[in-house]
Design a protein around this motif. Sequence first.
Motif, PDB file in Angstrom:
ATOM      1  N   THR A  49       0.831  -1.202   0.000  1.00 35.32           N
ATOM      2  CA  THR A  49       0.000   0.000   0.000  1.00 35.32           C
ATOM      3  C   THR A  49       0.862   1.247   0.000  1.00 35.32           C
ATOM      4  OG1 THR A  49      -1.776  -1.148   1.176  1.00 35.32           O
ATOM      5  CG2 THR A  49      -1.789   1.261   1.259  1.00 35.32           C
TER       6      THR A  49
ATOM      7  N   TYR B 204       1.941   2.351  -3.506  1.00 37.99           N
ATOM      8  CA  TYR B 204       0.914   3.127  -4.206  1.00 37.99           C
ATOM      9  C   TYR B 204       0.879   4.563  -3.694  1.00 37.99           C
ATOM     10  CZ  TYR B 204      -1.127  -1.026  -6.388  1.00 37.99           C
ATOM     11  OH  TYR B 204      -1.345  -2.147  -7.163  1.00 37.99           O
TER      12      TYR B 204
ATOM     13  N   ARG C 131      -0.111   6.273  -7.147  1.00 37.46           N
ATOM     14  CA  ARG C 131      -0.519   5.348  -8.201  1.00 37.46           C
ATOM     15  C   ARG C 131      -1.973   4.940  -8.039  1.00 37.46           C
ATOM     16  NH1 ARG C 131       1.962   1.660 -11.694  1.00 37.46           N
ATOM     17  NH2 ARG C 131       1.016  -0.417 -11.891  1.00 37.46           N
TER      18      ARG C 131
ATOM     19  N   GLY D 256      -4.910   2.748  -7.572  1.00 41.54           N
ATOM     20  CA  GLY D 256      -5.006   1.459  -6.907  1.00 41.54           C
ATOM     21  C   GLY D 256      -5.510   0.346  -7.795  1.00 41.54           C
TER      22      GLY D 256
ATOM     23  N   SER E 165      -4.294  -5.926  -7.485  1.00 45.15           N
ATOM     24  CA  SER E 165      -5.459  -5.029  -7.487  1.00 45.15           C
ATOM     25  C   SER E 165      -6.767  -5.800  -7.585  1.00 45.15           C
ATOM     26  CB  SER E 165      -5.361  -4.007  -8.630  1.00 45.15           C
ATOM     27  OG  SER E 165      -4.231  -3.196  -8.466  1.00 45.15           O
TER      28      SER E 165
ATOM     29  N   THR F 148       6.958  -1.414  -8.840  1.00 46.35           N
ATOM     30  CA  THR F 148       6.449  -0.472  -9.822  1.00 46.35           C
ATOM     31  C   THR F 148       7.563   0.541 -10.069  1.00 46.35           C
ATOM     32  OG1 THR F 148       4.689   1.126 -10.343  1.00 46.35           O
ATOM     33  CG2 THR F 148       5.371   0.978  -8.046  1.00 46.35           C
TER      34      THR F 148
END
Length: 214
Positions: free
Chosen positions: A48, A51, A56, A58, A112, A141
Amino acid sequence: MSAEIIDEHDGDGIRRAGEALRSGAVVAAQTDTNYGIFCNPFLERTCTSLYAMKKRDGGKPLTLFVASPADWVRWGRRPEGVDVDALVERFWPGPLNLIMRKREIVPAWVTSGKDTVSVVHNVSPVLNLLSVYSGLPLAATSANISGTMDEGLVTFDIAREHIGEHVDIIVRAAAPSGASRSSTIVSLLGTPAIVRQGDLAAEEIAPYLPGLVP
């Protein structure tokens, strides 16, 4: 607090970073293309945080970086009509991400909530050592704020500027990756299709993927 910076040839530092990943740290390092941010895929709070730090969406899944070409089968299901073993033997390690149906062991917060997972095995010795030392595939990422990179690759300087205050460690590469574009992404869901074109051309992959849609 700014991230600790270690050099890619610092063996003790890389080992320490791998152990920290297992405990919930976030580490930035260069892939075969961009700098990325990496964490333990089995810790929801840490995923989390990836993100949050790059703002980003979700709904966009993370990618799993594995330490060996054979490791894909631990996280993804074998698709019908594709010889994945031949594909990875030819193109891994390298900048080719494969999307396939996931196994139940892959947490929903990595994908996701989707029933698919993106898996890649890069050349990068640093990433592979981080995976080995942590004993984990690495959820990842790119190391930039979402929506800020319309072209070009995420470099050390960009990563440090965008997420340097949020990650625990940045591994500084001795040289740029040498890539000109982000990795090629291929979906193996149904008819194989290129989701994103990188330096690895469709013509090279096509003999291993019957019916490939460019």
